[in-house]
Design an enzyme around this catalytic site. Sequence first.
Site, PDB file in Angstrom:
ATOM      1  N   ASN A   9       0.866  -1.182   0.000  1.00  0.00           N
ATOM      2  CA  ASN A   9       0.000   0.000   0.000  1.00  0.00           C
ATOM      3  C   ASN A   9       0.903   1.233   0.000  1.00  0.00           C
ATOM      4  O   ASN A   9       1.492   1.566   1.024  1.00  0.00           O
ATOM      5  CB  ASN A   9      -0.880  -0.049   1.261  1.00  0.00           C
ATOM      6  CG  ASN A   9      -1.718   1.204   1.441  1.00  0.00           C
ATOM      7  OD1 ASN A   9      -1.783   2.056   0.557  1.00  0.00           O
ATOM      8  ND2 ASN A   9      -2.349   1.325   2.600  1.00  0.00           N
ATOM      9  N   LYS A  11       0.108   4.221  -0.229  1.00  0.00           N
ATOM     10  CA  LYS A  11      -0.568   5.387   0.378  1.00  0.00           C
ATOM     11  C   LYS A  11      -0.341   6.627  -0.507  1.00  0.00           C
ATOM     12  O   LYS A  11      -0.252   6.496  -1.721  1.00  0.00           O
ATOM     13  CB  LYS A  11      -0.081   5.586   1.812  1.00  0.00           C
ATOM     14  CG  LYS A  11      -0.228   4.301   2.637  1.00  0.00           C
ATOM     15  CD  LYS A  11      -0.070   4.503   4.106  1.00  0.00           C
ATOM     16  CE  LYS A  11      -0.250   3.158   4.811  1.00  0.00           C
ATOM     17  NZ  LYS A  11      -0.135   3.260   6.262  1.00  0.00           N
ATOM     18  N   HIS A  97      -9.447   0.910   5.141  1.00  0.00           N
ATOM     19  CA  HIS A  97      -8.173   1.176   5.827  1.00  0.00           C
ATOM     20  C   HIS A  97      -8.416   2.147   6.983  1.00  0.00           C
ATOM     21  O   HIS A  97      -9.231   3.069   6.868  1.00  0.00           O
ATOM     22  CB  HIS A  97      -7.157   1.755   4.842  1.00  0.00           C
ATOM     23  CG  HIS A  97      -5.770   1.769   5.411  1.00  0.00           C
ATOM     24  ND1 HIS A  97      -5.367   2.744   6.275  1.00  0.00           N
ATOM     25  CD2 HIS A  97      -4.734   0.908   5.283  1.00  0.00           C
ATOM     26  CE1 HIS A  97      -4.111   2.490   6.650  1.00  0.00           C
ATOM     27  NE2 HIS A  97      -3.709   1.376   6.052  1.00  0.00           N
ATOM     28  N   GLU A  99      -6.877   4.615   8.002  1.00  0.00           N
ATOM     29  CA  GLU A  99      -6.701   6.039   7.677  1.00  0.00           C
ATOM     30  C   GLU A  99      -7.946   6.600   7.002  1.00  0.00           C
ATOM     31  O   GLU A  99      -8.287   7.774   7.173  1.00  0.00           O
ATOM     32  CB  GLU A  99      -5.449   6.207   6.794  1.00  0.00           C
ATOM     33  CG  GLU A  99      -4.177   6.009   7.613  1.00  0.00           C
ATOM     34  CD  GLU A  99      -3.010   5.412   6.849  1.00  0.00           C
ATOM     35  OE1 GLU A  99      -3.002   5.441   5.609  1.00  0.00           O
ATOM     36  OE2 GLU A  99      -2.081   4.905   7.523  1.00  0.00           O
ATOM     37  N   GLU A 169      -5.191  -5.069  10.818  1.00  0.00           N
ATOM     38  CA  GLU A 169      -4.180  -4.031  11.007  1.00  0.00           C
ATOM     39  C   GLU A 169      -4.467  -3.276  12.299  1.00  0.00           C
ATOM     40  O   GLU A 169      -5.270  -2.331  12.297  1.00  0.00           O
ATOM     41  CB  GLU A 169      -4.212  -3.039   9.839  1.00  0.00           C
ATOM     42  CG  GLU A 169      -3.954  -3.657   8.488  1.00  0.00           C
ATOM     43  CD  GLU A 169      -3.402  -2.621   7.515  1.00  0.00           C
ATOM     44  OE1 GLU A 169      -2.273  -2.795   7.068  1.00  0.00           O
ATOM     45  OE2 GLU A 169      -4.086  -1.628   7.238  1.00  0.00           O
ATOM     46  N   GLY A 175       2.450   2.317  10.801  1.00  0.00           N
ATOM     47  CA  GLY A 175       3.375   3.442  10.633  1.00  0.00           C
ATOM     48  C   GLY A 175       4.070   3.869  11.914  1.00  0.00           C
ATOM     49  O   GLY A 175       4.692   4.924  11.969  1.00  0.00           O
ATOM     50  N   SER A 215       3.565  -1.954  10.361  1.00  0.00           N
ATOM     51  CA  SER A 215       5.016  -1.924  10.597  1.00  0.00           C
ATOM     52  C   SER A 215       5.745  -3.207  10.211  1.00  0.00           C
ATOM     53  O   SER A 215       6.739  -3.572  10.838  1.00  0.00           O
ATOM     54  CB  SER A 215       5.319  -1.545  12.056  1.00  0.00           C
ATOM     55  OG  SER A 215       4.877  -0.222  12.322  1.00  0.00           O
TER      56      SER A 215
HETATM   57  P1  PGA Z   1       2.920   0.406   7.626  1.00  0.00           P
HETATM   58  O1  PGA Z   1       1.448   0.519   7.032  1.00  0.00           O
HETATM   59  O2  PGA Z   1       3.501  -0.890   7.074  1.00  0.00           O
HETATM   60  O3  PGA Z   1       3.652   1.602   7.139  1.00  0.00           O
HETATM   61  O4  PGA Z   1       2.787   0.353   9.102  1.00  0.00           O
HETATM   62  C1  PGA Z   1       0.626  -0.604   6.899  1.00  0.00           C
HETATM   63  C2  PGA Z   1      -0.716  -0.207   6.328  1.00  0.00           C
HETATM   64  O5  PGA Z   1      -1.251   0.842   6.722  1.00  0.00           O
HETATM   65  O6  PGA Z   1      -1.279  -0.918   5.478  1.00  0.00           O
END
Ligand code: PGA
Length: 257
Positions: A9, A11, A97, A99, A169, A175, A215
């Site tokens: 992803n 983003k 997601h 976010e 997640e 992140g 992460s």
């Molecule tokens: P990250 O994001 O690997 O940067 O923690 C994972 C995600 O949001 O899918």
Amino acid sequence: MRKFIVAGNWKMNTTVPEGELLANEIQTKIWHYDRDKFQLIVAPPYTHLATVGQILDSDRVKLGAQNLFWEEKGAYTGEVSAAMLKSIDVEYVIIGHSERRKYFNESDEILLKKVQIALNYNLTPIFCIGEQLEQREANEHFDVIKSQLENVILRLSAEQLSKVIIAYEPVWAIGTGKVATPEQAQEIHHFIRQLISEKFSSNLANDLTILYGGSCKPNNVAGLFEKPDIDGGLIGGASLKADDFLEIFKILIDKKS
Ligand code: PGA
């Protein structure tokens, strides 16, 4: 039947030329693998999808979008439809997601509509769920996961659900560099499979792909991928470096072969 998957992803990262470079590097370095069992997916921003799709050989790297709108078409300025994605050979779409839940107030009701339109257009949803830090600290994580599933995924028919990928997640791991332990993730993945098994069947639950996200890095995924209910990863930050992303995929193949 169950497929093992690594999905990147991106983003809101990379310009189009930068995304092309990244896609080229992935395409150059990806090897032939057993496509019945494994799958590599990248989900760049909307603006990159058409060109990145041309760079990638879809036999080895599939194209995913990060979002879509729930209506077919019409006066929805700024939105992108399932048919538009389909017309440029997108095959997967990330839905729900954290976010999007947080910054765009995407409710379970909206997410159900998005999953349904995706399925109607033969796009495979990668449906994300996960608890926040306070919810885990208050020991509410099982309840949160259960309600996120009940409000969306468990409302689908068995046939629809068999086409969905679930991504667990934990919001506190996204992140932050703070990855869930293999035991924490396995416990939730097992719980998800159990809920699906109760509502539908153990066969359906067993065949579903459930990814872990948050992460993931080459140095921490081995323990996660060793767990029986963790079928791969949804990768944010580490998917922006071709070598790290492919290394994670290599570890998945090694652990699940
Ligand atoms: P990250 O994001 O690997 O940067 O923690 C994972 C995600 O949001 O899918």
